[in-house]
Write a protein that holds these residues in place. Structure first.
Motif, PDB file in Angstrom:
ATOM      1  N   CYS A 116       1.053  -1.071   0.072  1.00  0.00           N
ATOM      2  CA  CYS A 116      -0.102  -0.079  -0.048  1.00  0.00           C
ATOM      3  C   CYS A 116       0.823   1.289  -0.116  1.00  0.00           C
ATOM      4  CB  CYS A 116      -1.043  -0.094   1.287  1.00  0.00           C
ATOM      5  SG  CYS A 116      -2.009   1.255   1.316  1.00  0.00           S
TER       6      CYS A 116
ATOM      7  N   HIS B 233      -0.100  -4.463   5.859  1.00  0.00           N
ATOM      8  CA  HIS B 233      -1.408  -4.543   6.219  1.00  0.00           C
ATOM      9  C   HIS B 233      -2.684  -5.184   5.409  1.00  0.00           C
ATOM     10  CE1 HIS B 233      -1.399  -0.786   4.466  1.00  0.00           C
ATOM     11  NE2 HIS B 233      -2.721  -0.669   4.367  1.00  0.00           N
ATOM     12  N   GLU B 234      -2.228  -5.210   4.072  1.00  0.00           N
ATOM     13  CA  GLU B 234      -3.041  -5.994   3.272  1.00  0.00           C
ATOM     14  C   GLU B 234      -2.928  -7.388   2.894  1.00  0.00           C
ATOM     15  OE1 GLU B 234      -3.026  -3.350  -0.116  1.00  0.00           O
ATOM     16  OE2 GLU B 234      -4.080  -1.658   1.132  1.00  0.00           O
TER      17      GLU B 234
ATOM     18  N   GLU C 194      -8.382  -5.161   2.583  1.00  0.00           N
ATOM     19  CA  GLU C 194      -8.291  -3.862   3.415  1.00  0.00           C
ATOM     20  C   GLU C 194      -8.709  -2.799   2.291  1.00  0.00           C
ATOM     21  OE1 GLU C 194      -6.301  -0.463   5.368  1.00  0.00           O
ATOM     22  OE2 GLU C 194      -5.756  -1.363   3.407  1.00  0.00           O
TER      23      GLU C 194
ATOM     24  N   ARG D  23      -1.507  -2.328  -7.859  1.00  0.00           N
ATOM     25  CA  ARG D  23      -1.281  -3.014  -6.758  1.00  0.00           C
ATOM     26  C   ARG D  23      -0.075  -4.162  -7.038  1.00  0.00           C
ATOM     27  NH1 ARG D  23      -2.360   0.289  -3.680  1.00  0.00           N
ATOM     28  NH2 ARG D  23      -3.208   0.034  -1.621  1.00  0.00           N
TER      29      ARG D  23
HETATM   30 ZN   LIG Z   1      -3.820  -0.197   2.682  1.00  0.00          ZN
END
Ligand SMILES: [Zn+2]
Ligand SMILES: [Zn+2]
Length: 350
Positions: free
Chosen positions: A42, A63-64, A154, A343
């Motif tokens: 991210c 965190h994803e 997320e 991403r």
């Molecule tokens: Zn994120």
């Protein structure tokens, strides 16, 4: 069998990322152990990689992330079973402050527990295992669902919070400013809500992708006056809803004029620099326009995102541009900051 050691990615300094070995975290009472499979990079991780983003180094980012339940310690009150596919909410919330109780754990004011890996702080998504309270683990509805897609939970949950703020209605005209990953996800979700979407984006590749994913109109702000064009596309009224997903503060002011009377605008992105904008309170009074912020995901959003992704109600495959093994993290991070990617993912076991 859970091994005693695991691999994880650690940012050790500016533009330096390494694979390091850590003890596998031990679940505290009420926690379960997840074997993480995939983690996406991210913008927060990009900032940590680029300049530390004010964090103390070393730091274990991520965190994803998605994975499977690896261990449910005996006596843990949960219906999770080992092998269940899940997504995890690594973002901390205390669970018992006023905002958490109201379902707004994105606005938690408590003091959540921090995670450490042999003394190294981290959000922990880029490690092979993570121990989390049951309440921050969300089941994926299909045992065969694709964990790479599930890792989008997320960012999807963040966008769900934004759509929830706007309270989209069938048939509304929705303008999405910015065709990066967050603009693309807003578009896909807004289409599922039965709206007509107008994406503002000058990059032809991002505009084409949004069109492929259902965007009804593209406005290129380098080729026209975007506000006039939006008015033209909406019979002179303006849009019912505008989402700002590009972090330029001037856009927050400019696109107030793209709204119809009683229109709603959501400031989704983290604006930088934090330049004040000017707003006429009198015009707000007369027009009844609504200005809203949207920040981070709620647990409810995570649960919904897991269902949307796990059953492929929304298709995020076109947004996962590249995936790299942990050993190629430097390339992965560098590529994730290129305008060519939306991403970039890390495969945590390759
Ligand atoms: Zn994120
Ligand atoms: Zn809280």
């Amino acid at each position: 069998m859970i091994p005693p050691k695991m691999k994880a990615l650690v940012v050790t300094g500016e533009k330096t990322i390494e694979v390091q070995e850590f003890s596998v975290p031990q679940p505290a009472p009420g926690e379960i152990l997840i074997r993480l499979e995939h983690c996406l990079i991210c913008t927060w991780e990009q900032r940590i990689f680029q300049n530390g983003d004010g964090m103390k180094m070393p730091f274990l980012p991520g965190h994803e992330a998605s994975g499977v339940v690896a261990w449910v310690p005996e006596g843990t009150p949960t219906s999770f079973r080992e092998g269940d596919p899940v997504v995890v909410k690594t973002l901390d919330s205390c669970g018992h402050c006023e905002f958490c109780y109201r379902g707004l754990d994105n606005q938690c004011v408590g003091t959540p527990k921090k995670r450490f890996y042999d003394g190294v702080p981290g959000s922990g998504g880029m490690a092979q295992y993570i121990a989390l309270p049951v309440s921050r683990v969300f089941p994926l509805p299909d045992p065969n669902c694709d964990l790479r897609e599930a890792a989008f939970a997320e960012p999807v949950a963040c966008c769900l919070r934004s759509l929830e703020q706007a309270d989209l209605q069938f048939g509304e005209d929705v303008v999405i400013v910015g065709g990066g990953i967050m603009g693309q996800l807003h578009n896909v979700l807004a289409k599922k809500r039965g709206t007509r979407t107008i994406l503002v984006e000058m990059d032809p590749a991002r505009a084409a992708l949004a069109t492929r994913m259902g965007a009804d109109e593209i406005v290129d702000p380098s080729a026209c006056d975007p506000i006039l064009r939006i008015k033209e596309l909406t019979c002179g009224r303006g849009a019912n809803v505008v989402f700002i997903t590009a972090p330029i503060p001037q856009l927050a002011e400019l696109y107030l004029d793209a709204l119809d009377k009683v229109g709603r605008i959501v400031y989704y992105t983290s604006f930088s620099p934090n330049t004040p904008i000017s707003i006429s309170p009198k015009s707000l009074h007369y027009s009844e326009k609504k200005i809203m912020g949207s920040y981070s995901p709620t647990s409810q959003g995570f649960y919904t995102a897991a269902r949307l992704l796990g059953r492929r109600i929304i298709d995020v495959r076109p947004f996962l541009t590249e995936t790299y093994p942990m050993s190629e993290a430097y390339t992965a991070f560098t590529r994730s900051m290129s305008a060519e990617t939306l991403r970039v993912g890390i495969d945590l076991w390759k």
